[in-house]
Design an enzyme around this catalytic site. Sequence first.
Site, PDB file in Angstrom:
ATOM      1  N   GLU A 103      -2.549 -12.821   7.266  1.00 33.47           N
ATOM      2  CA  GLU A 103      -3.963 -13.105   7.006  1.00 33.47           C
ATOM      3  C   GLU A 103      -4.214 -14.562   6.667  1.00 33.47           C
ATOM      4  O   GLU A 103      -5.221 -15.141   7.099  1.00 33.47           O
ATOM      5  CB  GLU A 103      -4.474 -12.207   5.878  1.00 33.47           C
ATOM      6  CG  GLU A 103      -4.766 -10.774   6.284  1.00 33.47           C
ATOM      7  CD  GLU A 103      -3.519  -9.930   6.444  1.00 33.47           C
ATOM      8  OE1 GLU A 103      -3.620  -8.806   6.965  1.00 33.47           O
ATOM      9  OE2 GLU A 103      -2.427 -10.405   6.032  1.00 33.47           O
TER      10      GLU A 103
ATOM     11  N   HIS B 173      -5.860   0.017  -0.945  1.00 34.42           N
ATOM     12  CA  HIS B 173      -6.722   0.119   0.229  1.00 34.42           C
ATOM     13  C   HIS B 173      -8.144   0.517  -0.154  1.00 34.42           C
ATOM     14  O   HIS B 173      -8.929   0.894   0.713  1.00 34.42           O
ATOM     15  CB  HIS B 173      -6.152   1.121   1.232  1.00 34.42           C
ATOM     16  CG  HIS B 173      -4.921   0.646   1.930  1.00 34.42           C
ATOM     17  ND1 HIS B 173      -3.718   0.514   1.285  1.00 34.42           N
ATOM     18  CD2 HIS B 173      -4.708   0.258   3.206  1.00 34.42           C
ATOM     19  CE1 HIS B 173      -2.803   0.074   2.142  1.00 34.42           C
ATOM     20  NE2 HIS B 173      -3.386  -0.094   3.312  1.00 34.42           N
TER      21      HIS B 173
END
Length: 408
Positions: free
Chosen positions: A144, A213
Amino acid sequence: MATIFQGIGAATALSATSKSNTLDSTKFHLQSRRSLSERKASFFCVRSQLNSGLNPKARRADHHVMNAVATKTDNSAASTASKPGHELLLFEALREGLDEEMERDATVCVMGEDVGHYGGSYKVTKGMAEKYGDLRVLDTPIAENSFTGMGIGAAMTGLRPVVEGMNMGFLLLAFNQISNNCGMLHYTSGGQFKIPIVIRGPGGVGRQLGAEHSQRLESYFQSIPGIQMVACSTPYNAKGLMKAAIRSENPVILFEHVLLYNLKERIPDEEYICNLEEAEMVRPGEHVTILTYSRMRYHVMQAAKTLVNKGYDPEVIDIRSLKPFDLHTIGNSVKKTHRVLIVEECMRTGGIGASLTTAINENFHDYLDAPIICLSSQDVPTPYAGSLEEWTVVQPAQIVTAVEQLCQ
């Protein structure tokens, strides 16, 4: 990597005419928002200069009015449902908005993990690699920080990248790039660089996705100077906000909720965009202002049915713009109802609700007849167990109780 962007640059050069006319559509126009001095907010925020010529709400009065402007018929969601159009799921609406912008402007490109031939983890980019090629729909490694930084660099050179985080929680790995580069480079370069980038992806509490998450990063990113933040909640505003974010000259973070992707709605066939800085009046009312966004919009509307049966008339506003706040719409509502309830899925400490409470107290304190109540998620890691997960997030029954307390 240099070869990749030389290829993108070559494609961009072939469409130089298209690029030069990026914001010259006959249907849309650029119009400067009113200056900061005309707004009574006591904080600085980057202003988007994109207004839709088709959106009558964009032509708002420059000052707050004493009475709320909303009427019982001012419900954009209801009005769009009655118009001819086509039905789309929310993730399909995002794809349609992205596809239209990529077709309209060759400088728009997409990058992220599995966004190419796999079509994205939630299929937002399905079919786009085949249509636009691997250079404009770029599959990246699981890194990322690298591909977010690459997207920022691409924006500096004239492209309009859309960076997808497979899960918003993963973008914490790119926090340095988003904060020190994306948000600040326009200022630190003395205006030499613009960063027209969109960073988007799924987040929020799903169904037993576990703590890592289930992140809500609104509170993490709201303090970064130079960043705009919006949250979609319907297929209609998902498409409109996606298109507006891509056309904006500012870096925009678009928050999508993982549980709303399969929400279906009829949207217009004709082209439209949503204002990045405008809240949506979901339900006009008289007794209390309920401010919410994203998934909590539906918890609030569920609670509203119970409240109406009990004799209350709540006004529900989806704030949509998380930074900056639409203090015009919010202020008019507060001046009418004199009571405010904020409902969010973000954490209570340092969340969007905390910032919104401060903004309302600073600007509309004299209009309040009761202290602001803010319902937020508990400051705990989201449990995996479904029953415990529900306890950490605001439920409709809590909203009903809070309104009853406010209206005593």
